[in-house]
Design a protein around this motif. Structure first.
Motif, PDB file in Angstrom:
ATOM      1  N   LEU A 177      29.726  30.537 -16.864  1.00 41.53           N
ATOM      2  CA  LEU A 177      30.715  31.357 -16.161  1.00 41.53           C
ATOM      3  C   LEU A 177      30.618  31.190 -14.647  1.00 41.53           C
ATOM      4  O   LEU A 177      31.623  30.910 -13.972  1.00 41.53           O
ATOM      5  CB  LEU A 177      30.524  32.824 -16.552  1.00 41.53           C
ATOM      6  N   ILE A 178      29.408  31.333 -14.128  1.00 42.53           N
ATOM      7  CA  ILE A 178      29.308  31.318 -12.655  1.00 42.53           C
ATOM      8  C   ILE A 178      29.560  29.933 -12.076  1.00 42.53           C
ATOM      9  O   ILE A 178      30.143  29.798 -11.015  1.00 42.53           O
ATOM     10  CB  ILE A 178      27.964  31.914 -12.132  1.00 42.53           C
ATOM     11  N   SER A 211      22.875  33.900 -24.090  1.00 36.73           N
ATOM     12  CA  SER A 211      23.423  34.767 -23.043  1.00 36.73           C
ATOM     13  C   SER A 211      23.301  34.093 -21.678  1.00 36.73           C
ATOM     14  O   SER A 211      24.251  34.080 -20.888  1.00 36.73           O
ATOM     15  CB  SER A 211      22.667  36.089 -23.064  1.00 36.73           C
ATOM     16  N   ASN A 212      22.136  33.500 -21.442  1.00 34.21           N
ATOM     17  CA  ASN A 212      21.938  32.835 -20.151  1.00 34.21           C
ATOM     18  C   ASN A 212      22.857  31.618 -20.019  1.00 34.21           C
ATOM     19  O   ASN A 212      23.404  31.351 -18.942  1.00 34.21           O
ATOM     20  CB  ASN A 212      20.475  32.382 -19.997  1.00 34.21           C
ATOM     21  N   PHE A 265      23.082  27.995  -6.227  1.00 36.17           N
ATOM     22  CA  PHE A 265      24.233  27.243  -5.696  1.00 36.17           C
ATOM     23  C   PHE A 265      23.795  26.349  -4.533  1.00 36.17           C
ATOM     24  O   PHE A 265      24.180  25.184  -4.446  1.00 36.17           O
ATOM     25  CB  PHE A 265      25.332  28.201  -5.211  1.00 36.17           C
ATOM     26  N   GLU A 277      25.735  31.147 -21.414  1.00 36.47           N
ATOM     27  CA  GLU A 277      27.114  31.610 -21.186  1.00 36.47           C
ATOM     28  C   GLU A 277      27.280  32.054 -19.735  1.00 36.47           C
ATOM     29  O   GLU A 277      28.269  31.714 -19.074  1.00 36.47           O
ATOM     30  CB  GLU A 277      27.393  32.755 -22.152  1.00 36.47           C
ATOM     31  N   MET A 278      26.296  32.824 -19.256  1.00 41.83           N
ATOM     32  CA  MET A 278      26.340  33.332 -17.875  1.00 41.83           C
ATOM     33  C   MET A 278      26.392  32.184 -16.881  1.00 41.83           C
ATOM     34  O   MET A 278      27.225  32.171 -15.953  1.00 41.83           O
ATOM     35  CB  MET A 278      25.111  34.214 -17.636  1.00 41.83           C
ATOM     36  N   SER A 335      33.280  29.267 -12.210  1.00 49.01           N
ATOM     37  CA  SER A 335      33.996  30.013 -11.167  1.00 49.01           C
ATOM     38  C   SER A 335      33.773  29.400  -9.789  1.00 49.01           C
ATOM     39  O   SER A 335      34.522  29.650  -8.862  1.00 49.01           O
ATOM     40  CB  SER A 335      33.573  31.480 -11.188  1.00 49.01           C
ATOM     41  N   GLU A 336      32.687  28.614  -9.651  1.00 47.06           N
ATOM     42  CA  GLU A 336      32.425  27.949  -8.368  1.00 47.06           C
ATOM     43  C   GLU A 336      33.125  26.586  -8.309  1.00 47.06           C
ATOM     44  O   GLU A 336      32.889  25.820  -7.371  1.00 47.06           O
ATOM     45  CB  GLU A 336      30.921  27.760  -8.172  1.00 47.06           C
ATOM     46  N   LYS A 394      13.078  32.128 -13.099  1.00 46.42           N
ATOM     47  CA  LYS A 394      13.974  33.179 -13.607  1.00 46.42           C
ATOM     48  C   LYS A 394      13.292  34.520 -13.409  1.00 46.42           C
ATOM     49  O   LYS A 394      12.076  34.597 -13.607  1.00 46.42           O
ATOM     50  CB  LYS A 394      14.238  32.957 -15.097  1.00 46.42           C
ATOM     51  N   PRO A 395      13.961  35.596 -13.115  1.00 43.56           N
ATOM     52  CA  PRO A 395      15.394  35.600 -12.769  1.00 43.56           C
ATOM     53  C   PRO A 395      15.621  35.023 -11.373  1.00 43.56           C
ATOM     54  O   PRO A 395      14.746  35.126 -10.509  1.00 43.56           O
ATOM     55  CB  PRO A 395      15.733  37.078 -12.811  1.00 43.56           C
ATOM     56  N   PHE A 396      16.782  34.455 -11.172  1.00 44.20           N
ATOM     57  CA  PHE A 396      17.043  33.786  -9.888  1.00 44.20           C
ATOM     58  C   PHE A 396      18.192  34.455  -9.148  1.00 44.20           C
ATOM     59  O   PHE A 396      18.947  35.250  -9.704  1.00 44.20           O
ATOM     60  CB  PHE A 396      17.368  32.313 -10.128  1.00 44.20           C
ATOM     61  N   ASP A 397      18.287  34.101  -7.892  1.00 42.74           N
ATOM     62  CA  ASP A 397      19.397  34.540  -7.052  1.00 42.74           C
ATOM     63  C   ASP A 397      20.456  33.445  -7.173  1.00 42.74           C
ATOM     64  O   ASP A 397      20.159  32.270  -6.880  1.00 42.74           O
ATOM     65  CB  ASP A 397      18.903  34.669  -5.607  1.00 42.74           C
ATOM     66  N   ILE A 398      21.666  33.791  -7.651  1.00 40.57           N
ATOM     67  CA  ILE A 398      22.647  32.725  -7.903  1.00 40.57           C
ATOM     68  C   ILE A 398      23.023  31.989  -6.620  1.00 40.57           C
ATOM     69  O   ILE A 398      23.325  30.804  -6.647  1.00 40.57           O
ATOM     70  CB  ILE A 398      23.911  33.243  -8.640  1.00 40.57           C
ATOM     71  N   HIS A 399      22.944  32.658  -5.489  1.00 34.83           N
ATOM     72  CA  HIS A 399      23.277  31.991  -4.224  1.00 34.83           C
ATOM     73  C   HIS A 399      22.261  30.893  -3.926  1.00 34.83           C
ATOM     74  O   HIS A 399      22.605  29.837  -3.436  1.00 34.83           O
ATOM     75  CB  HIS A 399      23.334  33.006  -3.082  1.00 34.83           C
TER      76      HIS A 399
END
Lengths: 123, 559
Positions: free
Chosen positions: A19-20, A12-13, A111, A15-16, A23-24, A103-108
């Motif tokens: 995806l992100i 799941s992680n 990035f 795949e996630m 998309s970036e 984890k869990p992290f802030d996707i920003h």
């Protein structure tokens, strides 16, 4: 193209993250374990490797040390991530990683970290 | 000589060879009231001859004037001063000191009666000073042909020596009697004392019995609990231990152990902590209740021990005894470790899906923003916030689990605590928009501590302050040096803490009673207290319900 290799045994992680980063605008390669990492590093030549630490029988920290000590991949940046508390006792000087992510992290934040490493590479 | 030659016949009555005969013979009597010797009456001469011939002390007193004539046997009674003057002179002249007593007796005899006295006491002055003497004597009349009394015949024996002996004997027997009396009294006292002693002894016996009983029950209790017991003398540092204690430290029952050896058996990560706490307990009467892992000396076995000790000052005030019990808490500790492993595992397992949820949500938020779906932005932001809260709680559990299983050690370094506060002040300004957070310290305060852990404590205290005080209020931080410690305070204007809650606050899982609406598991303050305790510091709160709280903690200065 910004190429990133992501290795995580949690589907799941993985795949996630695929995806992100896609998309970036990243070119993303996903692996559920580091078994074939050497050939992927050669064929895909990622600029950044984002890797989990606890992956069943594989240890992300060992793989990281292997990459960092391998003269064939001097430019590859490695980011280690974990849901355990390993980074409370492990310092980057020990893992030789270019960054640690809890984890869990802030996707920003992730990035920002990856962008920073890419800038270093470019420079 | 003259008399001898002249009057041979007249002198015949004093012809004897005795000293007194010679004295009478030699004396010139012509000027005396009796007149010349040859003119003395026959009766007188005859009596003198009789007296002189007697080996028994005798004398006669002639005529109304009582002219005295005595024999050699009587001579000693006159002492050194009365003889020879007394011879032929009135007896009263020679014994003026007793005349008052004996004069009347002579008078009685001159009237025809006899007198007999035994052990008659008379104080004579016969050797230059008064002298108590005793006599047995008889006075009897010398009766002439016509029945008239011509003088007094005296037989006398001095009994002073015997009398004195008798007196001495009497005195002695009196004093023996007195001593005897005293002895009797002492004996009575002794009997009484003995009775008291017996009563005391009985009491002592009872006390000893009670003591033995209590000793037995204590020993039974200690044995039943499988406690090891130790005892440290504050001056000599003698370390007295029971076999069970030595066993707990991995030694044989008969092996010797000194305090330093025992400390060496403590696992390295706990050694300083236990040793410091112990010294503080012995020399500053500090609290001693510690739990630590020990590697057995011979068996290399890991045991978790809990030791509780109490200091007892000797009445002399010169030293103290530090006594305590040690118990094996390995099983409890293992259970605790299992529990902590479980919490750690659960937290880890929770965090993995949370990572996906959180990242997807953030991704969703970005897409919503791009798509301009404004009505969805707020709910998504809410969900993200809730997920963050959940992450923090899980983080708290993990911290607790890690701390309890002691997998985390203090990484002490020397750093400026005030500098850390300044750093955190800036971070708080970023993170906590709801409150005004001010740090008032200016001077650097160098401490020897784990910088990250202390930061965690300050974070927690400030986080709490924000949680429990109204939005827009001020939270004040200070950092000062006091003697050999650094003190940090965090003051809020919040709901405050009731007096009876102020200690409980630092217990695990404890939450204040009037904060039902505020999230948390009561882990933060417990963890903070654990961290500060590991630094040998103190943490406490000063507060009044409704009037805000000030949390304080101390850590040792660097030196």
């Amino acid at each position: 193209m910004k190429r990133i290799l992501i290795i995580d045994d949690n589907g799941s992680n993985l795949e996630m993250l695929g995806l992100i980063f896609t998309s970036e605008g990243f070119e993303v390669k996903l692996l559920p374990d580091p078994q074939n990492i050497e050939s992927v590093l050669r064929s895909f030549s990622p600029r950044v490797v984002l890797m989990d630490i606890v992956m069943g029988r594989f240890s992300g920290t060992d793989v990281c040390l292997w990459i960092k000590k391998n003269p064939d991949f001097p430019l590859v940046k490695v980011l280690l991530m974990t849901a355990s508390n390993a980074f409370k006792t492990l310092s980057p000087s020990e893992t030789l990683a270019d960054g640690h992510i809890d984890k869990p992290f802030d996707i920003h934040e992730v990035f920002a970290l990856v962008d920073g490493l890419l800038d270093q590479n470019a420079g | 000589m003259r008399n001898e030659n002249l009057t041979q016949g007249a002198f015949s009555f004093v012809n004897g060879s005795s000293e007194m005969a010679s004295l009478i013979r030699m004396k010139n009597w012509s000027g005396s009231p009796l007149g010349a010797l040859e003119s003395w009456p026959e009766m007188l001469k005859s009596m003198i001859a009789t007296v002189l011939a007697s080996p028994f002390p005798m004398h006669i007193c002639w005529g109304k004037q009582l002219f005295l004539f005595y024999n050699d046997a009587y001579r000693p009674i006159l002492g050194s001063t009365k003889h020879p003057v007394a011879m032929g002179n009135p007896i009263g002249d020679s014994f003026p000191e007793v005349w008052e007593q004996v004069g009347p007796l002579y008078q009685t005899v001159l009237e025809g009666q006899s007198v007999r006295h035994s052990d008659r006491e008379l104080i004579l002055n016969r050797n230059g000073s008064p002298e108590t003497c005793y006599f047995d004597f008889s006075y009897s009349p010398i009766i002439g042909r016509g029945g008239q009394v011509l003088g007094v015949m005296t037989y006398v024996v001095e009994t002073s020596v015997r009398k004195f002996a008798e007196i001495e004997k009497l005195k002695l027997s009196k004093s023996v009697y007195a001593i005897n009396e005293e002895l009797t009294t002492s004996n009575e006292e002794l009997v009484q004392a003995n009775e008291e002693l017996m009563a005391v002894q009985e009491h002592l016996k009872q006390t000893i019995n009670q003591l033995e009983e209590s000793d037995t029950s204590l020993r039974l209790a200690v044995e039943a609990a499988d406690f090891g017991i130790w005892h440290i003398h504050s001056l000599s540092r003698d370390f007295i231990t029971t076999p069970r204690l030595r066993e707990l430290f991995g030694l044989g029952h008969f092996e010797k152990i000194i305090i330093e050896q025992a400390i060496t058996q403590i696992r390295e990560d706990f050694r300083d902590y236990v040793s410091t706490t112990l010294e503080n307990a012995i020399y500053n009467n500090g609290e001693y209740d510690v739990t630590y892992p020990v590697i057995g000396l011979n068996d290399n076995k890991l045991r978790w021990l809990r030791a509780i000790g109490r200091l007892r000052a000797d009445p002399s005030g010169e030293f103290s005894d530090f006594t305590g019990v040690v118990m094996d808490v390995s099983d409890i500790k293992k259970d605790e470790e299992r529990k902590n492993d479980f919490i750690g595992m659960v937290s880890h397992e929770l965090k993995t899906p949370l990572t996906s949820i959180s990242a997807y949500l953030q991704f969703l938020e970005m897409q919503i923003s791009k798509a301009g779906a404004d009505n969805l932005q707020r709910p998504v932001a809410r969900v993200i916030m809730q997920v963050r809260k959940m992450s923090k709680m899980i983080e708290g559990f993990l911290d607790l689990a890690r701390f309890e299983s002691a997998k985390i050690q203090l990484n002490r370094e020397i750093f400026d605590l005030a500098g850390l506060c300044t750093e955190l002040e800036l971070e708080f300004a970023d993170q906590i928009g709801t409150h005004i957070i001010k740090f008032s310290g200016k001077e650097s305060v160098m401490v020897f501590a784990d910088r990250d852990k202390i930061a965690q404590v300050i974070n927690n205290l400030v986080g709490n302050a924000a949680k429990y005080s109204p939005n827009g209020s001020t939270i004040l931080m200070s950092c000062v040096r006091k003697k050999n410690i650094a003190m940090v305070s965090i003051q809020d204007q919040g709901i405050g803490v009731e007096g009876n809650e102020q200690v409980k606050l630092f217990e695990r899982y404890y939450r204040g009673e009037n904060n039902g609406t505020i999230a948390g598991f009561g882990i933060g303050l417990y963890l903070s207290a654990e961290i500060i305790n590991r630094h040998n510091g103190k943490i406490w709160v000063e507060s009044e319900a409704g009037n805000g709280s000030t949390f304080w903690f101390t850590v040792p200065l660097a030196n």
